[in-house]
Scaffold this motif. Structure first.
Motif, PDB file in Angstrom:
ATOM      1  N   ARG A 299       0.690  -1.226  -0.048  1.00 64.40           N
ATOM      2  CA  ARG A 299      -0.117  -0.008  -0.087  1.00 64.40           C
ATOM      3  C   ARG A 299       0.842   1.228   0.072  1.00 64.40           C
ATOM      4  NH1 ARG A 299      -1.696   4.305   0.752  1.00 64.40           N
ATOM      5  NH2 ARG A 299      -1.041   4.090  -1.510  1.00 64.40           N
TER       6      ARG A 299
ATOM      7  N   ASP B 198      -4.798   9.358  -5.023  1.00 68.86           N
ATOM      8  CA  ASP B 198      -5.680   8.478  -5.967  1.00 68.86           C
ATOM      9  C   ASP B 198      -5.218   7.073  -5.755  1.00 68.86           C
ATOM     10  OD1 ASP B 198      -7.106  10.367  -7.064  1.00 68.86           O
ATOM     11  OD2 ASP B 198      -5.684  10.841  -8.655  1.00 68.86           O
TER      12      ASP B 198
ATOM     13  N   LYS C  97      -6.759   5.224  -2.701  1.00 72.98           N
ATOM     14  CA  LYS C  97      -8.072   4.989  -2.935  1.00 72.98           C
ATOM     15  C   LYS C  97      -8.305   3.659  -3.457  1.00 72.98           C
ATOM     16  CE  LYS C  97     -12.637   7.066  -4.556  1.00 72.98           C
ATOM     17  NZ  LYS C  97     -13.213   8.059  -5.239  1.00 72.98           N
ATOM     18  N   TRP C  98      -7.714   3.581  -4.561  1.00 72.78           N
ATOM     19  CA  TRP C  98      -7.883   2.633  -5.454  1.00 72.78           C
ATOM     20  C   TRP C  98      -7.101   1.170  -5.037  1.00 72.78           C
ATOM     21  CZ3 TRP C  98      -4.504  -0.948  -7.866  1.00 72.78           C
ATOM     22  CH2 TRP C  98      -3.231  -0.357  -8.133  1.00 72.78           C
ATOM     23  N   GLN C  99      -6.049   1.536  -4.382  1.00 66.46           N
ATOM     24  CA  GLN C  99      -5.076   0.134  -3.878  1.00 66.46           C
ATOM     25  C   GLN C  99      -6.109  -0.320  -2.675  1.00 66.46           C
ATOM     26  OE1 GLN C  99      -1.279   1.833  -2.923  1.00 66.46           O
ATOM     27  NE2 GLN C  99      -0.527   1.199  -4.766  1.00 66.46           N
ATOM     28  N   TRP C 100      -6.588   0.307  -1.943  1.00 66.69           N
ATOM     29  CA  TRP C 100      -7.201   0.056  -0.613  1.00 66.69           C
ATOM     30  C   TRP C 100      -8.491  -0.766  -0.877  1.00 66.69           C
ATOM     31  CZ3 TRP C 100      -4.430  -0.757   3.337  1.00 66.69           C
ATOM     32  CH2 TRP C 100      -5.196  -1.426   4.610  1.00 66.69           C
ATOM     33  N   GLN C 101      -9.046  -0.312  -2.339  1.00 62.71           N
ATOM     34  CA  GLN C 101     -10.214  -0.802  -2.645  1.00 62.71           C
ATOM     35  C   GLN C 101     -10.285  -2.184  -3.384  1.00 62.71           C
ATOM     36  OE1 GLN C 101     -13.341   0.370  -2.089  1.00 62.71           O
ATOM     37  NE2 GLN C 101     -14.067  -1.746  -3.125  1.00 62.71           N
ATOM     38  N   LYS C 102      -8.912  -2.434  -3.868  1.00 59.72           N
ATOM     39  CA  LYS C 102      -8.507  -3.611  -4.606  1.00 59.72           C
ATOM     40  C   LYS C 102      -8.045  -4.585  -3.500  1.00 59.72           C
ATOM     41  CE  LYS C 102      -7.803  -4.255  -8.235  1.00 59.72           C
ATOM     42  NZ  LYS C 102      -8.777  -5.150  -9.275  1.00 59.72           N
TER      43      LYS C 102
ATOM     44  N   LYS D   5      -9.708  -4.765  -0.753  1.00 58.35           N
ATOM     45  CA  LYS D   5     -10.961  -5.311  -0.258  1.00 58.35           C
ATOM     46  C   LYS D   5     -11.346  -6.224  -0.945  1.00 58.35           C
ATOM     47  CE  LYS D   5     -11.887  -1.134   2.683  1.00 58.35           C
ATOM     48  NZ  LYS D   5     -12.950   0.055   2.657  1.00 58.35           N
ATOM     49  N   GLU D   6     -11.273  -6.122  -2.341  1.00 54.47           N
ATOM     50  CA  GLU D   6     -11.919  -6.888  -3.364  1.00 54.47           C
ATOM     51  C   GLU D   6     -11.432  -8.408  -3.331  1.00 54.47           C
ATOM     52  OE1 GLU D   6     -11.138  -7.268  -8.261  1.00 54.47           O
ATOM     53  OE2 GLU D   6     -11.754  -5.222  -7.413  1.00 54.47           O
TER      54      GLU D   6
ATOM     55  N   GLU E 210      -7.943  -3.264   9.933  1.00 56.21           N
ATOM     56  CA  GLU E 210      -8.894  -3.778   8.878  1.00 56.21           C
ATOM     57  C   GLU E 210      -8.447  -4.986   8.129  1.00 56.21           C
ATOM     58  OE1 GLU E 210     -10.942  -1.934   4.822  1.00 56.21           O
ATOM     59  OE2 GLU E 210     -10.108  -0.909   6.478  1.00 56.21           O
TER      60      GLU E 210
ATOM     61  N   TRP F  63      -9.408  -9.247   7.463  1.00 55.53           N
ATOM     62  CA  TRP F  63      -9.786  -9.703   6.346  1.00 55.53           C
ATOM     63  C   TRP F  63     -10.193 -11.096   6.156  1.00 55.53           C
ATOM     64  CZ3 TRP F  63      -5.908  -6.196   3.201  1.00 55.53           C
ATOM     65  CH2 TRP F  63      -6.462  -5.050   3.087  1.00 55.53           C
TER      66      TRP F  63
END
Length: 477
Positions: A153, A171, A174-179, A181-182, A220, A224
């Motif tokens: 991260r 940016d 935002k997308w790295q953490w979302q990835k 989580k995915e 967090e 997971w």
């Protein structure tokens, strides 16, 4: 499939943690070692592998590797860490393409298997776009290696002179953490259906000024759950920062930890904190010594009861095998301790304190312990996963080696490995991978490497480094 590995010498550790070598057959059913005994009879549907005059050993466990960096092989062996950071991390790496990452990640996984490394903690620090992240995971799964995939991260600086700027960080965050989580939503972080690839986290962002943010992020990640949380520590204060923030734990693996080589007090607070929280250390002696980040501490960790394993780090600095790391760690430790005997006027001991079996353990069971996987891998033992190597002891390297631990550490190489098995699947037999045709991969890898060298010639990178060093001095790690 099911196999009987028949008539070999099993080289492993027993339940009392003692190195043992004994004649036995090994029965593999599916992904599991189900029996280790003499004279196992192969029934219908079981393939026999003749292991007479062979060693059967655990697959090796790499606790710190940047797998994607294979495409940069041979680029950094003469560099200091500071020079490498400026030239590679903040320039070449920051401008890699998804296609370059894809072929390099696949080739890196296969290189590990080729060298007898069946499990890797992959600190993947090149997730600079969603596509780069996805292709890296995809080929990692397809490679068949056992991997704890630990995306980092973090982002690269958008500018380094006259001052650092991190314009892409919002940016990226935002997308790295979302990835992440995915990926975590895939069966609790089991990223491949067969369970060989699991999700971890690379997190080098903990600092005194962002403790609450780091505490929340790691809380967090643990929910997971992330299998392992890994971070770099060279000469910096990170261990104390993590300790004071209350975020150490048995899922933490710190790579390098060279700062600890200066801390020799029996009750040193940092060593004590690592032991108390059951953290692991990933030691990479060859590049730690070569790029001047400090002395390796794996065997110091063993003597203090701290989990420790070995790693290749990056094949842009050195070979991706653990044979050389075992030798380097063992002989450096012996030499350092004997130097104290010589300079201190002490009596020479009757035997070496550290033995070949200690180095063998670092590369197998010790690494498994550091990754909290010793219940699954690290020994040739009933009930464990069938991650195994079969060595040809009639080779030019090993024909005269009576002691398999000495042979494994001081004489063997990947050339002596006849079969590499992961999860009961033969991944490499002789010179051939079973899932891939290497020649086509090598061709694509060479083309990618040539493209990078064209974009970033040595002369251009040297100019960047000279300017940075003149204005800022070396970065500190």
């Amino acid at each position: 499939m099911s196999y009987v590995l028949q008539g070999g010498l099993v080289v492993t550790f027993n339940k009392d943690n003692k190195p043992v070598a004994f004649k036995a057959d090994v029965l593999v059913d599916g992904n599991t070692i189900v029996k280790v005994a003499e004279d196992i009879q192969a029934t219908a549907g079981i393939k026999v592998i003749d292991c007479k005059d062979k060693w059967i050993t655990p697959g090796m466990v790499d606790t710190h590797r940047h797998v994607w960096m294979t495409v940069l092989g041979g680029s950094h062996g003469d560099m200091l860490l500071s020079e490498y950071a400026v030239k590679n991390s903040w320039h070449v790496q920051a401008h890699m393409t998804a296609a370059e990452i894809k072929i390099s990640q696949l080739a890196g996984c296969l290189e590990a298997l080729h060298k007898g490394v069946t499990t890797v903690l992959d600190h993947f620090h090149a997730a600079y776009s969603p596509e780069m992240a996805d292709v890296a995971l995809d080929v990692t799964i397809k490679s068949g290696a056992r991997v704890i995939f630990c995306p980092s991260r973090a982002s690269a600086p958008s500018k380094i002179l006259p001052d650092f700027e991190w314009g892409r960080e919002p940016d990226m965050a935002k997308w790295q953490w979302q990835k992440l989580k995915e990926w975590a939503a895939r069966d609790g972080g089991k990223l491949s259906k067969d369970g060989r690839v699991t999700l971890g986290l690379g997190y080098d962002l903990v600092a005194p000024w962002n403790i609450p943010e780091s505490q929340e992020a790691l809380k967090e990640a643990r929910s997971w759950p992330a299998a392992i949380i890994t971070a770099h520590v060279c000469q910096g204060p990170q261990i104390k920062t993590w300790k004071d923030a209350g975020i150490l734990g048995p899922d933490v693996v710190f790579s390098h930890c060279n700062v600890l080589s200066h801390r020799t007090a029996p009750d040193d607070e940092l060593w004590a904190a690592l032991k108390e929280h059951n953290c692991g250390i990933a030691s990479t002696p060859l590049d730690e010594l070569g790029c001047a980040i400090g002395n390796p501490v794996a065997l110091d960790a063993v003597s203090r009861g701290v989990k420790a394993g070995l790693g290749a780090d990056t094949t842009s600095f050195n070979s991706g095998d653990l044979f050389v790391q075992m030798k380097m760690m063992l002989q450096w430790q012996r030499g350092t301790e004997f130097d104290k005997v010589l300079t201190g006027g002490l009596q020479e001991p009757s035997h070496n304190k550290w033995r070949a079996a200690d180095a063998f353990r670092l590369a197998t069971l010790g690494g498994a312990e550091a990754l909290n996987m010793s219940h699954l891998i690290g020994t040739v033992e009933e009930g464990k996963r069938a991650d195994l190597l079969i060595f040809d002891t009639g080779s030019p390297n090993l024909a005269a080696c009576a002691d398999p631990f000495l042979g494994f550490v001081f004489h063997a190489s990947e050339a002596d490995i006849e079969i590499v098995m992961v999860d009961g699947e033969i991944m490499k037999e002789g010179k051939n991978f079973t899932r891939f045709e290497w020649a086509s991969i090598a061709k694509e890898l060479k083309e990618a490497a040539a493209g990078i060298q064209k974009k970033w010639p040595k002369e251009k990178l040297e100019e960047i480094w000279v300017e940075y060093y003149a204005k800022k001095g070396p970065p500190h790690f």
